[in-house]
Design an enzyme around this catalytic site. Structure first.
Site, PDB file in Angstrom:
ATOM      1  N   GLU A 240     -76.816 -48.116  61.912  1.00  0.00           N
ATOM      2  CA  GLU A 240     -75.446 -47.767  61.529  1.00  0.00           C
ATOM      3  C   GLU A 240     -74.812 -49.041  60.973  1.00  0.00           C
ATOM      4  O   GLU A 240     -74.406 -49.919  61.734  1.00  0.00           O
ATOM      5  CB  GLU A 240     -74.643 -47.279  62.728  1.00  0.00           C
ATOM      6  CG  GLU A 240     -75.119 -45.985  63.348  1.00  0.00           C
ATOM      7  CD  GLU A 240     -74.222 -45.595  64.509  1.00  0.00           C
ATOM      8  OE1 GLU A 240     -73.113 -45.085  64.255  1.00  0.00           O
ATOM      9  OE2 GLU A 240     -74.618 -45.815  65.661  1.00  0.00           O
ATOM     10  N   CYS A 274     -65.953 -49.367  59.971  1.00  0.00           N
ATOM     11  CA  CYS A 274     -67.027 -49.106  59.011  1.00  0.00           C
ATOM     12  C   CYS A 274     -66.691 -47.916  58.123  1.00  0.00           C
ATOM     13  O   CYS A 274     -67.007 -47.914  56.934  1.00  0.00           O
ATOM     14  CB  CYS A 274     -68.337 -48.843  59.752  1.00  0.00           C
ATOM     15  SG  CYS A 274     -68.949 -50.249  60.703  1.00  0.00           S
TER      16      CYS A 274
END
Length: 495
Positions: A240, A274
């Site tokens: 991720e 993010c």
């Protein structure tokens, strides 16, 4: 909580990004200690897997209750260690609890044994598919969402039957230790969920420790180093990584809603997300009206302490990156409608909105991770889609359009898209979350997230012998002729 003072060569300090005060000192696990932790986790993993889905779900639900009752204390630790406002810390915890509940409730349905229909040539076989745990999963977590993000791996790995060794970020180790302590209260028998604290070397040792899989969340650059370390032992990885997410505003969009989403998506958590909005592409017909709405909303926000809705930048080195992106854009002809070069004061960055930024500027192509937005005018949605897809990242995206949202979303090269709402797909418990390109690979959340921490095991049992024995050296020419005719009937008529 592990906050006692240790010798300098075996510990590290956590410093509040808001005040500069030391809020804790933590142990640095060396390679031998990491390997010993993983060794104890293997036996614990066997025991945990043996409990079965029902008992694991009961224990995970009890853990969820402990987190819920202690969420005030947990939010305070988040606030102290990385600076997030308390209300946002509590919101993060609430979202993490939703995914924990889903994983516990759905693990059996997603991963448990099921019958699979055989094909014609193997009709005598009973076929079973199940998803089995790796045994021990290593999780390396981030600091920006120190509960929500790592629990997307930790809770799903646990629900799947794995023991977990968790290395939290060196900026938020207290959060990880608190979670592990609450887990031990409901699973006191075995060290099923352990935390190792330390710096980069501790994470590297976890990668090389022989765990069944590593779940990593962090920057793309660090992700590449994690992959290299894991490659030494062929340890599979879930990545991720970073993002440079875009928000697209069509001519028929609800501009007030779009502006509100852009401000929250770009400025919340000081832009350290993010999935945060960093780029905004707006149809030329509504560009000026949208900008007016956007600037008015962002101007009401302030970065600071106390009642401020935006906290500090957690990592000191990120300040230099944010400054570079702003100054580079301005030097290349961009304008700051809010904030700008003077927006940075110590660890705090005031909301900044840049327009007329060249598409090859760092503020467009690189992850900024600060409370900044670039807003660009586009002639139509084709141009917006082209610009959105041009970058190396492919994590999330947002589209605001009353009539064209689905058509736009279908053409975006990202792991997820939310229409007329910011990042809704990350909050839906049954949907997977992850990216492509420089944003990584693999998925957390939903059924995909559970399967991520297992391997597929296929089992067959012959119920009776076939009249046509195929996998034997005694196979006859007659059998070959019959099979050849069957192949023609089954497959030869397709054109």
């Amino acid at each position: 909580m592990g906050r006692t003072t240790l010798q300098l060569d075996t510990s590290f300090d956590v410093v509040s990004p808001a005040t500069g005060a030391v809020v804790g000192s933590y142990r640095i696990f060396d390679t031998a200690e990491v390997e010993a932790t993983v060794a104890t986790a293997r036996g614990a993993g066997d025991w945990w897997a043996g409990l079965g889905f029902t008992e694991r779900a009961r224990r995970l639900d009890a853990w969820r209750g402990e987190i819920t009752r202690g969420r005030g204390e947990l939010a305070r630790i988040i606030h102290e260690e990385m600076g997030k406002p308390l209300s946002d810390a509590k919101l993060e915890i609430a979202m993490a609890l939703e995914h924990l509940a889903w994983a516990a409730a759905n693990a059996r349905r997603v991963l448990g044994p099921r019958q699979v229909r055989p094909n014609l040539l193997s009709m005598n076989q009973e076929c079973t598919l199940e998803y089995r745990p790796f045994g021990v999963v290593g999780v390396i977590g981030p600091w920006n969402y120190p509960v929500f993000t790592p629990l997307g791996s930790v809770s799903f790995a646990l629900a799947a039957g794995n023991a977990v060794v968790f290395k939290p970020s060196e900026y938020t180790p207290g959060v990880g230790l608190w979670l592990a302590e609450r887990f031990a209260e409901v699973v006191p028998e075995q060290p099923v969920f352990q935390v190792i604290t330390g710096l980069g070397g501790t994470g590297a040792a976890l990668c090389r420790s022989g765990v069944g899989k590593i779940g990593f969340t962090g920057s793309t650059a660090t992700g590449k180093r994690v992959m290299a370390a894991c490659a030494e032992t062929l340890t599979p990885v879930l990545m991720e990584l970073g993002g440079k997410d875009a928000l697209i505003v069509d001519a028929d969009a609800d501009l007030a809603a779009a502006a509100d989403a852009a401000v929250w998506g770009g400025m919340s958590n000081a832009g350290q997300t993010c999935l945060g909005v960093e780029r905004v592409y707006v149809h030329t017909d509504v560009y000026d009206e949208f900008l007016t709405e956007l600037v008015a909303r962002a101007a009401e926000l302030r970065a600071g302490t106390g009642t401020a809705k935006i906290g500090p930048i957690t990592m000191p080195k990120q300040i230099g990156i944010i400054r570079h992106h702003i100054e580079d854009a301005l030097a290349r002809g961009a304008r700051a409608l809010l904030g700008g070069a003077g927006a940075i004061d110590g660890q705090f960055v005031q909301p900044t909105i840049l327009v007329d930024v060249p598409e090859d500027a760092a503020a467009i192509t690189e992850e900024t991770f600060g409370p900044t937005l670039t807003v660009s005018r586009v002639r139509d949605m084709d141009e917006a889609i082209e610009r959105t897809n041009a970058g190396a990242y492919g994590l999330g995206s947002t589209v605001f359009s009353r009539h064209n949202g689905k058509r736009i979303a279908d053409r975006l090269r990202t792991g997820g898209t939310s229409i007329n709402a910011y990042v809704a797909h990350a909050t839906i418990t049954s949907l997977p979350l992850g990216g492509i390109g420089d944003s990584g690979f693999g998925r957390v959340h939903g059924a995909d997230g559970l399967k991520e921490f297992t391997y597929a095991k296929a089992t067959t049992r012959q119920r009776f012998p076939l009249p046509l024995a195929l996998t034997t050296f005694t196979r006859s020419e007659t059998t070959d002729a019959i099979v050849d005719r069957l192949v023609t009937v089954l497959h030869g008529r397709n054109r």
